[in-house]
Design a protein around this motif. Structure first.
Motif: not given
Length: 828
Positions: A113, A119, A121, A681
């Motif tokens: 990760n 954000q 991802e 994510p």
């Protein structure tokens, strides 16, 4: 030489003027050629990238993957010997004793990760051992590879990043080597950026981390098989020597590490050249089938254009006769006509390259999209091959060769026939039809060939479409409509099993409480994915079976919400309910397992041991649920066991959510996940309908393209028949007028002319039927519950061909039936 070049130059100029005088003819020919050459070139680019072009590593022909071989019935009875990946201690024994490789290295696919960003991802990663990049002969574009110290000791975390990640997350900044990237909450110093397009041997890696970072507690386990082994052969070592050495080393590893489960045969090792295992047999067969289909289509294009050129030759008979009477020899005239055809082929080839460029881009994107739906559905080396699909010099040369062959294919026979005209008859003729009967016969034969080729493609498309329909109608064992799926992976460094269990339970509770959600539940894999775990079953209340002969069973870690979300029925017994993690272990089995393991008995209440997930100490069957297809749409359900996640927690899994509008709920679910852990994510957000479609991707892709080629073939054959019938009406205009003057009715004229269209149609259907049977036999491995010779499909294909041909012949026939007798009798 100069005179010959000048003569050819005059032929080219003459050919350009001749084509300019008939722009509609030239445009139709170029468009037809562009379509035929374009689709052939696009499929060739797929064939070239996936199967023919060397893998994008220098001297890739000397790269080998070495696997351990597990004897038959070692774990899964009734199966052949199978490949097994390596543990680190077994690799070290192999590495230290080998004498035929320049170097060998381990690597492993993983997910990390990307954290510490707004954000987060999920990144595809490779854990790589010392020498990995040197074996692939690949160096970073920026920076350096891992140092020997970084590869052998767990010091400061370091990472290499992929070119795409460099552009997307760091804007292509060359100062990235001074920065860090946070992976699973651990800061990694970036030491290099890999070249564009390099994704490692797993085919989709975005970041690379030294294997040593996994820790000795993982690497020192001799039975922890989770690493792939790649090696580069020494120069001068033959394949025979390599295989013999690998066989010796396999025996050495077996002697050093006796297996925990006894078997009659020893473990061994086997080597495969990467170029030989770059794609699976099914996908390779599909690609060759497509190439054969487009070759049929190109042949049909050539036949259609040959008919078009013959029609053009009929119009030019008088012109050709005049030129020959003035001293031009037959070969000189034929050369002029061939040059005109080469001009058409050159223009068609240029257009075909444009078509191929668009088509190759679509083809290159299709396989990676499928892989996103199902991890593991696309083999890593196949993904590398699909990334090579492009229109480059090799593809351009193929297009040029096809254009030249096409020009010869559609132009040589018409040129020879047209240049062999009867001078006396042609010069005396007042129209273009002085010597047309022979050429017209040739055109009818060409139409028959077109019809036969079209029938082959239509029947092939029909078979694959029926197979696709059978796949979609297969009983999957669950209700896919209205279900959203998403994957969450917890970093093992932060989530031990109890904490992972608590996290997933809280996540599921909060998601289930969202408005509009009917049910939510977990499983660590998805139906139809062919990526679920398996183990063996032992029955304590029965006589013990010999080791290695225990029956196999699929292993699923779930909760009750999973069954409710997919509407998998409970046949008898009870659900898991609120089982205490430390309470007596319980199991649900599917109907297949109940039928195979307890034939004629009720499995509820029976003991079973599962050699996975901590259930080897024993559990009790508390219920039987419906069968679900996990291996694919075409694979019947196999024996499966379900254990509660509460009693065997995992750090990764798929959440299944049933709702009225599942896609619309994805942002709300993502917000729940962000609130529970902002560094996690949410990946593989797909509906179950998406996954069902993806499971049929190869069949749908094959049937779609064959259907497209079949539709184009129908159009071309109809166009050819229309041209023949139009010419026939022109030839028989005076005869039609005479028949009308003698009392023939319009329906008689219509019937008479339509009768002439039946001859090439019937000949083509009969001739194409046998070829269609051969194609069906070739297609058979791709078909599901459809026979290679399917009378219904064959009859429908023939009916479609017949209806299309009759429709094409009806228009000229109707025009003939409306001719006025006096007008027809005066026609020249």
């Amino acid at each position: 030489m100069g005179g010959m070049l000048g003569s050819i130059g005059r032929d080219v100029r003459w050919g350009i003027r001749a084509l300019a005088r008939r722009p509609l003819y030239a445009l139709l020919a170029v468009l037809t050629l562009g379509l035929g050459i374009g689709v052939n070139t696009a499929i060739f680019s797929l064939l070239d990238g996936a199967l023919l072009r060397p893998l994008p590593f220098p001297d890739s022909g000397r790269l080998m993957q070495v696997v351990l071989r597990v004897p038959a019935n070692q774990f899964f009875p009734g199966q052949e010997p199978r490949d097994m990946v390596w543990s680190h201690p077994k690799f070290e024994t192999f590495r230290d004793a080998q004498e035929v490789f320049e170097g060998v290295a381990l690597y492993r696919d993983s997910e990390l990760n990307l954290t510490g960003v707004e954000q987060p991802e999920s990144l595809r990663a490779e854990w790589v051992g010392p020498g990995y990049l040197e074996i692939l002969r690949t160096a970073p574009l920026l920076g350096r590879p891992f140092s020997a110290e970084e590869e052998s000791a767990p010091g400061t975390p370091v990472a290499l990043i992929g070119h795409e990640l460099w552009l997307s997350r760091f804007g292509g900044d060359r100062g990235v080597l001074e920065e860090t990237v946070e992976l699973d909450l651990v800061e990694h110093r970036i030491v290099g950026v890999m070249p564009r397009g390099f994704r490692g041997l797993t085919g989709n890696a975005q970041v690379w981390v030294p294997l040593e970072r996994l820790g000795r507690e993982v690497l020192d386990q001799p039975q922890s098989h989770s690493f792939s082994l790649v090696g580069r052969l020494e120069t001068g070592v033959t394949p025979q020597q390599a295989h013999a050495e690998i066989e010796r080393l396999g025996a050495l590893v077996h002697d050093a590490f006796q297996p925990r489960v006894a078997a009659a045969d020893p473990w061994s090792a086997q080597g495969h050249f990467l170029e030989e295992i770059r794609t699976d047999a099914g996908l390779e067969r599909s690609i060759w089938l497509l190439f054969a289909a487009v070759s049929f289509f190109l042949l049909l294009v050539c036949v259609n254009l040959a008919g078009l050129v013959l029609a053009r030759a009929m119009e030019r008979q008088r012109e050709i006769a005049v030129r020959m009477s003035l001293g031009a020899g037959r070969w000189r005239v034929a050369r002029q006509l061939v040059v005109e055809n080469l001009l058409l082929a050159a223009l068609g080839g240029a257009l075909g390259l444009l078509v191929a460029g668009a088509g190759a881009g679509v083809l290159a994107r299709m396989a990676p999209q499928t892989a996103q739906a199902f991890r593991g559905s696309l083999q890593p080396l196949t993904a590398i091959g699909f990334a090579l699909v492009e229109v480059d010099l090799r593809v351009v040369l193929f297009a040029a060769s096809v254009s030249l062959l096409t020009a010869v294919g559609f132009g040589l026979l018409p040129a020879l026939k047209a240049s062999g005209v009867d001078l006396s008859r042609s010069l005396k003729a007042t129209g273009a039809a002085s010597d047309g009967r022979s050429l017209a016969r040739w055109r009818r034969w060409l139409v028959s060939i077109e019809v036969a080729l079209a029938l082959v493609l239509v029947s092939g498309a029909g078979l694959t479409m029926r197979s696709l329909g059978q796949l979609y109608s297969a009983d999957m064992g669950f209700d896919a409509e209205g279900v959203l799926t998403l994957r969450v992976k917890l970093p093992q460094q932060q989530y031990d099993p109890p904490r992972a269990r608590d996290f997933f339970q809280e996540f599921e509770r909060e998601v289930a409480a969202l408005p509009g959600i009917e049910a939510a539940g977990f499983n660590i894999c998805t139906p139809l994915s062919a990526a679920c775990n398996g183990t063996v079953a032992v029955f304590p209340d029965r006589p013990e079976v010999p080791r290695g002969q225990e029956p196999p069973v699929g292993m699923h870690y779930v909760d009750d919400g999973y069954f409710q979300a997919l509407k998998i029925p409970l046949i008898r017994g009870e659900w898991f309910g609120s089982r205490h993690p430390d309470g007596p272990k319980v199991v649900l089995v599917n109907q297949t397992a109940a039928r195979e393991f307890w034939p004629g008995e009720d499995p509820v209440g029976r003991p079973v041991q599962l050699y996975s997930g901590g259930f080897h100490t024993g559990a009790t069957v508390i219920g039987v649920v419906g069968d679900v297809r996990y291996e694919g749409l075409a694979t019947p359900p196999e024996a499966a066991a379900y254990v509660p996640l509460a009693q065997s927690p995992r750090t990764r899994g798929f959440l299944f959510v049933r709702a009225q509008s599942p896609r619309a709920l994805a942002p709300a679910i993502a917000e729940v996940l962000r609130r529970l852990d902002p560094n996690l994510p949410m990946t593989q957000v797909l509906t179950m309908d998406d996954r069902v479609r993806a499971a049929a991707d190869r069949t749908r892709f094959l049937s779609g393209l064959l259907g497209l080629f079949a539709a184009l073939a129908l159009g071309l054959s109809a166009l050819g028949l229309y041209g023949v019938m139009s010419y026939l009406v022109g030839q028989k205009t005076r005869e039609i007028g005479l028949r009308q003057a003698l009392g023939a009715q319009k329906r008689d004229i219509l019937r008479h002319v339509m009768g002439h269209s039946l001859t090439p149609l019937a000949a083509g259907i009969v001739g194409g039927g046998s070829a269609a049977l051969l194609l069906g036999r070739w297609l058979e491995p791709e078909l599901y519950q459809v026979r290679a010779f399917d009378p219904v499909t064959m009859a429908l294909a023939a009916a479609v061909i017949l209806a299309t041909g009759l429709a094409a012949g009806f228009l000229p026939a109707r025009r003939a039936s409306k001719l006025e007798p006096m007008t027809a009798l005066r026609y020249e």
